[in-house]
Design a protein around this motif. Structure first.
Motif, PDB file in Angstrom:
ATOM      1  N   VAL A   5      63.592  74.372  73.714  1.00 51.81           N
ATOM      2  CA  VAL A   5      65.019  74.525  73.961  1.00 51.81           C
ATOM      3  C   VAL A   5      65.603  73.179  74.366  1.00 51.81           C
ATOM      4  O   VAL A   5      65.292  72.644  75.443  1.00 51.81           O
ATOM      5  CB  VAL A   5      65.293  75.572  75.054  1.00 51.81           C
ATOM      6  CG1 VAL A   5      66.789  75.706  75.290  1.00 51.81           C
ATOM      7  CG2 VAL A   5      64.682  76.916  74.668  1.00 51.81           C
ATOM      8  N   GLU A   6      66.466  72.658  73.486  1.00 52.79           N
ATOM      9  CA  GLU A   6      67.125  71.381  73.755  1.00 52.79           C
ATOM     10  C   GLU A   6      68.400  71.596  74.568  1.00 52.79           C
ATOM     11  O   GLU A   6      69.052  72.642  74.450  1.00 52.79           O
ATOM     12  CB  GLU A   6      67.494  70.660  72.453  1.00 52.79           C
ATOM     13  CG  GLU A   6      66.342  70.367  71.523  1.00 52.79           C
ATOM     14  CD  GLU A   6      66.163  71.441  70.464  1.00 52.79           C
ATOM     15  OE1 GLU A   6      65.573  71.153  69.406  1.00 52.79           O
ATOM     16  OE2 GLU A   6      66.608  72.588  70.708  1.00 52.79           O
ATOM     17  N   SER A   7      68.744  70.579  75.340  1.00 51.46           N
ATOM     18  CA  SER A   7      70.001  70.594  76.092  1.00 51.46           C
ATOM     19  C   SER A   7      70.441  69.156  76.323  1.00 51.46           C
ATOM     20  O   SER A   7      69.664  68.219  76.106  1.00 51.46           O
ATOM     21  CB  SER A   7      69.840  71.323  77.428  1.00 51.46           C
ATOM     22  OG  SER A   7      68.877  70.673  78.234  1.00 51.46           O
ATOM     23  N   GLY A   8      71.697  68.994  76.753  1.00 51.43           N
ATOM     24  CA  GLY A   8      72.190  67.675  77.104  1.00 51.43           C
ATOM     25  C   GLY A   8      73.099  67.031  76.084  1.00 51.43           C
ATOM     26  O   GLY A   8      73.630  65.946  76.323  1.00 51.43           O
ATOM     27  N   GLY A   9      73.283  67.671  74.949  1.00 51.06           N
ATOM     28  CA  GLY A   9      74.183  67.116  73.952  1.00 51.06           C
ATOM     29  C   GLY A   9      75.634  67.213  74.392  1.00 51.06           C
ATOM     30  O   GLY A   9      75.951  67.847  75.402  1.00 51.06           O
ATOM     31  N   GLY A  10      76.508  66.583  73.623  1.00 51.05           N
ATOM     32  CA  GLY A  10      77.920  66.637  73.948  1.00 51.05           C
ATOM     33  C   GLY A  10      78.709  65.591  73.204  1.00 51.05           C
ATOM     34  O   GLY A  10      78.210  64.983  72.252  1.00 51.05           O
ATOM     35  N   LEU A  11      79.936  65.401  73.652  1.00 50.15           N
ATOM     36  CA  LEU A  11      80.842  64.423  73.056  1.00 50.15           C
ATOM     37  C   LEU A  11      80.913  63.203  73.976  1.00 50.15           C
ATOM     38  O   LEU A  11      81.130  63.342  75.187  1.00 50.15           O
ATOM     39  CB  LEU A  11      82.232  65.039  72.894  1.00 50.15           C
ATOM     40  CG  LEU A  11      83.360  64.117  72.428  1.00 50.15           C
ATOM     41  CD1 LEU A  11      83.068  63.579  71.035  1.00 50.15           C
ATOM     42  CD2 LEU A  11      84.692  64.848  72.465  1.00 50.15           C
ATOM     43  N   SER A  85      74.060  53.018  74.531  1.00 50.07           N
ATOM     44  CA  SER A  85      74.808  52.255  73.522  1.00 50.07           C
ATOM     45  C   SER A  85      75.033  53.082  72.262  1.00 50.07           C
ATOM     46  O   SER A  85      74.791  52.618  71.142  1.00 50.07           O
ATOM     47  CB  SER A  85      74.065  50.955  73.181  1.00 50.07           C
ATOM     48  OG  SER A  85      73.859  50.175  74.338  1.00 50.07           O
ATOM     49  N   LEU A  86      75.483  54.285  72.459  1.00 46.04           N
ATOM     50  CA  LEU A  86      75.648  55.201  71.330  1.00 46.04           C
ATOM     51  C   LEU A  86      76.703  54.714  70.357  1.00 46.04           C
ATOM     52  O   LEU A  86      77.709  54.091  70.750  1.00 46.04           O
ATOM     53  CB  LEU A  86      75.983  56.593  71.840  1.00 46.04           C
ATOM     54  CG  LEU A  86      74.774  57.374  72.383  1.00 46.04           C
ATOM     55  CD1 LEU A  86      75.232  58.513  73.272  1.00 46.04           C
ATOM     56  CD2 LEU A  86      73.926  57.893  71.241  1.00 46.04           C
ATOM     57  N   LYS A  87      76.461  55.005  69.083  1.00 49.23           N
ATOM     58  CA  LYS A  87      77.348  54.612  67.995  1.00 49.23           C
ATOM     59  C   LYS A  87      77.812  55.864  67.253  1.00 49.23           C
ATOM     60  O   LYS A  87      77.121  56.888  67.273  1.00 49.23           O
ATOM     61  CB  LYS A  87      76.603  53.704  67.022  1.00 49.23           C
ATOM     62  CG  LYS A  87      75.950  52.488  67.643  1.00 49.23           C
ATOM     63  CD  LYS A  87      75.129  51.734  66.602  1.00 49.23           C
ATOM     64  CE  LYS A  87      74.444  50.534  67.206  1.00 49.23           C
ATOM     65  NZ  LYS A  87      73.616  49.802  66.199  1.00 49.23           N
ATOM     66  N   PRO A  88      78.943  55.780  66.559  1.00 51.10           N
ATOM     67  CA  PRO A  88      79.372  56.941  65.762  1.00 51.10           C
ATOM     68  C   PRO A  88      78.301  57.402  64.767  1.00 51.10           C
ATOM     69  O   PRO A  88      78.189  58.600  64.498  1.00 51.10           O
ATOM     70  CB  PRO A  88      80.619  56.416  65.053  1.00 51.10           C
ATOM     71  CG  PRO A  88      81.182  55.417  66.015  1.00 51.10           C
ATOM     72  CD  PRO A  88      79.977  54.740  66.622  1.00 51.10           C
ATOM     73  N   ASP A  89      77.499  56.474  64.246  1.00 58.30           N
ATOM     74  CA  ASP A  89      76.435  56.833  63.307  1.00 58.30           C
ATOM     75  C   ASP A  89      75.329  57.666  63.960  1.00 58.30           C
ATOM     76  O   ASP A  89      74.495  58.231  63.253  1.00 58.30           O
ATOM     77  CB  ASP A  89      75.802  55.583  62.701  1.00 58.30           C
ATOM     78  CG  ASP A  89      76.674  54.967  61.619  1.00 58.30           C
ATOM     79  OD1 ASP A  89      76.376  53.844  61.183  1.00 58.30           O
ATOM     80  OD2 ASP A  89      77.662  55.623  61.216  1.00 58.30           O
ATOM     81  N   GLY A 117      68.143  72.803  68.283  1.00 55.03           N
ATOM     82  CA  GLY A 117      68.978  71.621  68.186  1.00 55.03           C
ATOM     83  C   GLY A 117      70.116  71.601  69.204  1.00 55.03           C
ATOM     84  O   GLY A 117      70.558  72.646  69.689  1.00 55.03           O
ATOM     85  N   THR A 118      70.564  70.393  69.514  1.00 56.75           N
ATOM     86  CA  THR A 118      71.719  70.194  70.378  1.00 56.75           C
ATOM     87  C   THR A 118      72.622  69.147  69.724  1.00 56.75           C
ATOM     88  O   THR A 118      72.131  68.129  69.213  1.00 56.75           O
ATOM     89  CB  THR A 118      71.294  69.782  71.802  1.00 56.75           C
ATOM     90  OG1 THR A 118      72.446  69.715  72.650  1.00 56.75           O
ATOM     91  CG2 THR A 118      70.582  68.435  71.824  1.00 56.75           C
ATOM     92  N   GLN A 119      73.910  69.408  69.711  1.00 58.39           N
ATOM     93  CA  GLN A 119      74.844  68.546  68.987  1.00 58.39           C
ATOM     94  C   GLN A 119      75.226  67.328  69.822  1.00 58.39           C
ATOM     95  O   GLN A 119      75.586  67.457  71.000  1.00 58.39           O
ATOM     96  CB  GLN A 119      76.107  69.322  68.622  1.00 58.39           C
ATOM     97  CG  GLN A 119      77.152  68.505  67.885  1.00 58.39           C
ATOM     98  CD  GLN A 119      76.710  68.079  66.502  1.00 58.39           C
ATOM     99  OE1 GLN A 119      76.052  68.834  65.784  1.00 58.39           O
ATOM    100  NE2 GLN A 119      77.048  66.857  66.117  1.00 58.39           N
ATOM    101  N   VAL A 120      75.147  66.176  69.185  1.00 56.06           N
ATOM    102  CA  VAL A 120      75.620  64.923  69.786  1.00 56.06           C
ATOM    103  C   VAL A 120      76.737  64.385  68.896  1.00 56.06           C
ATOM    104  O   VAL A 120      76.525  64.200  67.696  1.00 56.06           O
ATOM    105  CB  VAL A 120      74.480  63.897  69.906  1.00 56.06           C
ATOM    106  CG1 VAL A 120      75.023  62.541  70.331  1.00 56.06           C
ATOM    107  CG2 VAL A 120      73.427  64.392  70.889  1.00 56.06           C
ATOM    108  N   THR A 121      77.890  64.157  69.482  1.00 57.72           N
ATOM    109  CA  THR A 121      79.029  63.612  68.754  1.00 57.72           C
ATOM    110  C   THR A 121      79.514  62.356  69.466  1.00 57.72           C
ATOM    111  O   THR A 121      79.810  62.395  70.661  1.00 57.72           O
ATOM    112  CB  THR A 121      80.167  64.629  68.660  1.00 57.72           C
ATOM    113  OG1 THR A 121      79.692  65.825  68.038  1.00 57.72           O
ATOM    114  CG2 THR A 121      81.325  64.066  67.843  1.00 57.72           C
TER     115      THR A 121
END
Length: 124
Positions: A5-11, A85-89, A117-121
């Motif tokens: 179970v993944e967690s921690g994703g977000g915008l 250092s997250l990038k849009p890619d 899965g967890t969504q990262v945007t």
């Protein structure tokens, strides 16, 4: 029954950081290599990072090396992915996976179990 179970994703804005977690149950966690993969819309699932059973060895995709760090806590049956250092890619659905093999693999078919899965945007 094995569960990841993944967690921690977000915008997050470009340049920001996120820390993903993956909690495992139903398996002997310390016997599994743990990997992170991601899939963006319209693209194939790709390898991101992986960590050995003891945590003393890691491997990273060239696109994230130096920005992402994976670690694990075998006492908590949890693996982490620190993303800086997250990038849009980097925008994608991020999955963790477990492999009972002995060699860190970068191919998704090597892995036996997968999370949802967890969504990262990452916004620009």
């Amino acid at each position: 029954q094995v569960q990841l179970v993944e967690s921690g994703g977000g915008l997050v804005q470009a340049g920001g950081s996120l820390r993903l977690s993956c909690a495992a149950s139903g398996l002997t966690f310390s016997r599994y290599i743990m990997g992170w993969f991601r899939q963006a819309p319209g693209k194939k699932r790709e390898f991101v990072a992986a960590i050995s059973r003891s945590g003393d060895s890691t491997n990273y995709a060239n696109s994230v090396r130096g920005r992402f760090t994976t670690s694990r806590d075998n006492a908590k049956n949890t693996v982490y992915l620190q993303m800086n250092s997250l990038k849009p890619d980097d925008t994608a659905l991020y999955y963790c996976a477990a492999d009972e093999g002995s060699v860190i693999g970068v191919t998704s078919t090597w892995y036996d179990y997968w999370g949802q899965g967890t969504q990262v945007t990452v916004s620009s």
